[in-house]
Design a protein around this motif. Structure first.
Motif, PDB file in Angstrom:
ATOM      1  N   LEU A  17       0.828  -1.207   0.000  1.00  0.00           N
ATOM      2  CA  LEU A  17       0.000   0.000   0.000  1.00  0.00           C
ATOM      3  C   LEU A  17       0.863   1.258   0.000  1.00  0.00           C
ATOM      4  O   LEU A  17       0.560   2.224  -0.711  1.00  0.00           O
ATOM      5  CB  LEU A  17      -0.928   0.002   1.213  1.00  0.00           C
ATOM      6  N   ALA A  18       1.955   1.258   0.767  1.00  0.00           N
ATOM      7  CA  ALA A  18       2.827   2.435   0.797  1.00  0.00           C
ATOM      8  C   ALA A  18       3.441   2.700  -0.575  1.00  0.00           C
ATOM      9  O   ALA A  18       3.548   3.855  -0.999  1.00  0.00           O
ATOM     10  CB  ALA A  18       3.921   2.251   1.843  1.00  0.00           C
ATOM     11  N   GLY A  19       3.829   1.636  -1.278  1.00  0.00           N
ATOM     12  CA  GLY A  19       4.378   1.812  -2.620  1.00  0.00           C
ATOM     13  C   GLY A  19       3.371   2.449  -3.563  1.00  0.00           C
ATOM     14  O   GLY A  19       3.709   3.344  -4.355  1.00  0.00           O
ATOM     15  N   HIS A  20       2.117   2.000  -3.475  1.00  0.00           N
ATOM     16  CA  HIS A  20       1.061   2.608  -4.285  1.00  0.00           C
ATOM     17  C   HIS A  20       0.891   4.090  -3.953  1.00  0.00           C
ATOM     18  O   HIS A  20       0.818   4.937  -4.848  1.00  0.00           O
ATOM     19  CB  HIS A  20      -0.274   1.893  -4.016  1.00  0.00           C
ATOM     20  N   ARG A  21       0.807   4.388  -2.649  1.00  0.00           N
ATOM     21  CA  ARG A  21       0.576   5.775  -2.243  1.00  0.00           C
ATOM     22  C   ARG A  21       1.701   6.677  -2.724  1.00  0.00           C
ATOM     23  O   ARG A  21       1.455   7.765  -3.268  1.00  0.00           O
ATOM     24  CB  ARG A  21       0.451   5.862  -0.722  1.00  0.00           C
ATOM     25  N   PRO A 147      -6.920  12.462  -3.213  1.00  0.00           N
ATOM     26  CA  PRO A 147      -7.882  12.793  -2.159  1.00  0.00           C
ATOM     27  C   PRO A 147      -7.316  13.818  -1.192  1.00  0.00           C
ATOM     28  O   PRO A 147      -6.116  14.105  -1.188  1.00  0.00           O
ATOM     29  CB  PRO A 147      -8.147  11.447  -1.484  1.00  0.00           C
ATOM     30  N   ALA A 148      -8.173  14.345  -0.333  1.00  0.00           N
ATOM     31  CA  ALA A 148      -7.757  15.405   0.597  1.00  0.00           C
ATOM     32  C   ALA A 148      -6.654  14.939   1.539  1.00  0.00           C
ATOM     33  O   ALA A 148      -5.775  15.716   1.918  1.00  0.00           O
ATOM     34  CB  ALA A 148      -8.960  15.901   1.390  1.00  0.00           C
ATOM     35  N   GLY A 149      -6.685  13.682   1.941  1.00  0.00           N
ATOM     36  CA  GLY A 149      -5.679  13.158   2.848  1.00  0.00           C
ATOM     37  C   GLY A 149      -5.174  11.815   2.375  1.00  0.00           C
ATOM     38  O   GLY A 149      -5.882  11.079   1.689  1.00  0.00           O
ATOM     39  N   PRO A 150      -3.940  11.443   2.730  1.00  0.00           N
ATOM     40  CA  PRO A 150      -3.389  10.165   2.288  1.00  0.00           C
ATOM     41  C   PRO A 150      -3.976   8.995   3.059  1.00  0.00           C
ATOM     42  O   PRO A 150      -4.453   9.151   4.191  1.00  0.00           O
ATOM     43  CB  PRO A 150      -1.891  10.303   2.586  1.00  0.00           C
ATOM     44  N   HIS A 151      -3.963   7.843   2.452  1.00  0.00           N
ATOM     45  CA  HIS A 151      -4.359   6.613   3.144  1.00  0.00           C
ATOM     46  C   HIS A 151      -3.272   6.279   4.168  1.00  0.00           C
ATOM     47  O   HIS A 151      -2.086   6.445   3.894  1.00  0.00           O
ATOM     48  CB  HIS A 151      -4.502   5.478   2.132  1.00  0.00           C
ATOM     49  N   PRO A 152      -3.631   5.765   5.359  1.00  0.00           N
ATOM     50  CA  PRO A 152      -2.595   5.472   6.365  1.00  0.00           C
ATOM     51  C   PRO A 152      -1.675   4.318   5.997  1.00  0.00           C
ATOM     52  O   PRO A 152      -0.567   4.208   6.535  1.00  0.00           O
ATOM     53  CB  PRO A 152      -3.404   5.145   7.620  1.00  0.00           C
ATOM     54  N   CYS A 153      -2.118   3.433   5.107  1.00  0.00           N
ATOM     55  CA  CYS A 153      -1.286   2.313   4.654  1.00  0.00           C
ATOM     56  C   CYS A 153      -0.797   1.461   5.829  1.00  0.00           C
ATOM     57  O   CYS A 153       0.378   1.098   5.905  1.00  0.00           O
ATOM     58  CB  CYS A 153      -0.091   2.798   3.829  1.00  0.00           C
ATOM     59  N   THR A 154      -1.704   1.151   6.742  1.00  0.00           N
ATOM     60  CA  THR A 154      -1.357   0.335   7.894  1.00  0.00           C
ATOM     61  C   THR A 154      -2.155  -0.959   7.894  1.00  0.00           C
ATOM     62  O   THR A 154      -3.239  -1.044   7.316  1.00  0.00           O
ATOM     63  CB  THR A 154      -1.630   1.070   9.210  1.00  0.00           C
ATOM     64  N   VAL A 155      -1.597  -1.960   8.545  1.00  0.00           N
ATOM     65  CA  VAL A 155      -2.297  -3.214   8.824  1.00  0.00           C
ATOM     66  C   VAL A 155      -2.638  -3.192  10.305  1.00  0.00           C
ATOM     67  O   VAL A 155      -1.753  -3.061  11.158  1.00  0.00           O
ATOM     68  CB  VAL A 155      -1.417  -4.432   8.481  1.00  0.00           C
TER      69      VAL A 155
END
Length: 207
Positions: A17-21, A147-155
């Motif tokens: 997910l972090a790589g995508h973001r 989007p207005a804010g980034p995804h947290p990209c956490t499990v």
């Protein structure tokens, strides 16, 4: 052919997910669809006959946050993602070949410099144009806004604390305050942090 690349310590969901973001932030927008391989971080069941692929629920949540549609490659059809495979080979031969091993932070800094001064400004063998120029002319405007804010990209999960007030994450031990010995805490695992919270969602340890 505009290229983004990054090294990670692993291939788990938090890295995926972090790589995508980071890639979406680099390109400054979101495409309508993202084609992925049938890795488990993306697809829990590949397409079979008339049955479509089943996507990982965490990845679908990420896709919904950014507003793109994930599309899985047909199994055993590598040509569907041939340009990506070519780009991976290009990174190996142009950037990695002959390079001494280094810490991942140093590698990523060098990779970003190579990306911006070599990969995306070279005359591409297929188009005869610089990827940076073609992206600016033909592709940037087709991207949707971030989007207005980034995804947290956490499990996120709940894990037990040992009697010696340690938790085990990917075979590594991390400490929490002694008052949490033999209890449970909430784990938020990202690509570079292990954050632990109590029942009231208060941070109790961060590594």
């Amino acid at each position: 052919r505009m290229l983004y690349a990054e090294f990670f310590y692993g291939e788990a969901m938090e890295h995926w997910l972090a790589g995508h973001r980071h890639a979406l932030e680099f390109f400054g927008g979101v495409p309508a669809k993202v084609m992925v391989d049938n890795c488990r971080t993306a697809v829990t069941r590949p397409a079979l006959g008339d049955q479509p692929a089943v996507f990982n629920s965490q990845y679908l949540d990420f896709a919904a946050h950014y507003g793109f549609r994930p599309v899985a490659c047909t199994p055993r059809r590598p040509a569907q993602k041939g340009r990506v495979e070519s780009a991976v080979g290009y990174v190996r031969t142009s950037f990695l070949a002959g390079r001494e091993p280094a810490a991942i932070e140093a590698l990523n800094a060098a990779l970003a410099h190579w990306r911006d001064t070599v990969a995306n400004v070279r005359s591409h063998s297929t188009t005869g144009r610089r990827p940076l120029d073609l992206f600016a002319e033909a592709e940037r405007a087709a991207l949707s806004a971030l989007p207005a804010g980034p995804h947290p990209c956490t499990v996120n999960t709940t894990i037990p604390v040992s009697s010696r007030f340690r938790v085990t994450v990917d075979t590594n031990l991390y400490s929490v305050p002694s008052s949490f010995a033999s209890r449970k805490v909430s784990l938020r695992l990202s690509a570079d942090r292990v954050s632990l919270f109590d029942e009231g969602n208060v941070l109790v340890a961060d590594h």
